[in-house]
Design an enzyme around this catalytic site. Sequence first.
Site, PDB file in Angstrom:
ATOM      1  N   CYS A  82       0.831  -1.206   0.000  1.00 26.59           N
ATOM      2  CA  CYS A  82       0.000   0.000   0.000  1.00 26.59           C
ATOM      3  C   CYS A  82       0.868   1.260   0.000  1.00 26.59           C
ATOM      4  O   CYS A  82       1.620   1.481  -0.938  1.00 26.59           O
ATOM      5  CB  CYS A  82      -1.001  -0.029   1.156  1.00 26.59           C
ATOM      6  SG  CYS A  82      -2.336   1.189   0.968  1.00 26.59           S
ATOM      7  N   HIS A 191      -3.957  -4.771  -0.180  1.00 26.66           N
ATOM      8  CA  HIS A 191      -3.588  -5.298   1.138  1.00 26.66           C
ATOM      9  C   HIS A 191      -3.696  -6.826   1.118  1.00 26.66           C
ATOM     10  O   HIS A 191      -4.792  -7.366   1.260  1.00 26.66           O
ATOM     11  CB  HIS A 191      -4.523  -4.742   2.212  1.00 26.66           C
ATOM     12  CG  HIS A 191      -4.278  -3.312   2.549  1.00 26.66           C
ATOM     13  ND1 HIS A 191      -3.363  -2.927   3.505  1.00 26.66           N
ATOM     14  CD2 HIS A 191      -4.810  -2.169   2.048  1.00 26.66           C
ATOM     15  CE1 HIS A 191      -3.349  -1.605   3.585  1.00 26.66           C
ATOM     16  NE2 HIS A 191      -4.216  -1.124   2.708  1.00 26.66           N
ATOM     17  N   GLU A 193      -2.938  -8.869   3.411  1.00 28.13           N
ATOM     18  CA  GLU A 193      -3.392  -9.346   4.724  1.00 28.13           C
ATOM     19  C   GLU A 193      -4.896  -9.232   4.891  1.00 28.13           C
ATOM     20  O   GLU A 193      -5.472  -9.837   5.805  1.00 28.13           O
ATOM     21  CB  GLU A 193      -2.654  -8.595   5.840  1.00 28.13           C
ATOM     22  CG  GLU A 193      -3.128  -7.192   6.136  1.00 28.13           C
ATOM     23  CD  GLU A 193      -2.638  -6.128   5.158  1.00 28.13           C
ATOM     24  OE1 GLU A 193      -2.929  -4.943   5.402  1.00 28.13           O
ATOM     25  OE2 GLU A 193      -1.975  -6.464   4.144  1.00 28.13           O
TER      26      GLU A 193
END
Length: 213
Positions: A82, A191, A193
């Site tokens: 990011c 992202h 995650e």
Amino acid sequence: MMQTVAVIDYGMGNLHSVAKALEHVGAGRVLVSSDAAVIREADRVVFPGVGAIRDCMAEIRRLGFDALVREVSQDRPFLGICVGMQALLERSEENDGVDCIGLFPGQVRFFGKDLHEAGEHLKVPHMGWNQVSQAVEHPLWHEIPDQARFYFVHSYYIEAGNPRQVVGHGHYGVDFAAALAEGSRFAVQFHPEKSHTHGLQLLQNFVAWDGRW
């Protein structure tokens, strides 16, 4: 011997969710650290980031992490996420213009307030799931289908200076670089995650990657 993954802590990032996701995919010892010595000793390094690029770059420079990032990303697997990806470019037009680390040629541009697609007004930030078109084969795309969906949250996008470094394309009113790669460096606008199965697969691929491409 158990490998070590350092998640660089410069006060601007979703660090613990990244660390938890890395632990979930079997990354070994995951250390969230602002200690340059710990980061230098790690087998692989993750560079996350959220927030305004001016604040991020101010902290990165205050800590001397611009030089550290240049150093550790040369000789081991390195993943920018990011704003961590955007900080690797030459310059961002956010906050009236901010010079960044400059590992990848290119600029970070604002989507704008008048963004449209097929007559529909698009909200900024670009927030939610979107497809990533894989431009080339790369070890971090292993077992991830082309056009897989990942989770994005960003108001600024990357206009790459070297098209050969773009390994993943995104589109939201405009085309943008969703993933960049060069040598042992890989960086993503989305992202991983937060991207469920495909995001965890990318992190698992990063953990297994020898840094060669």
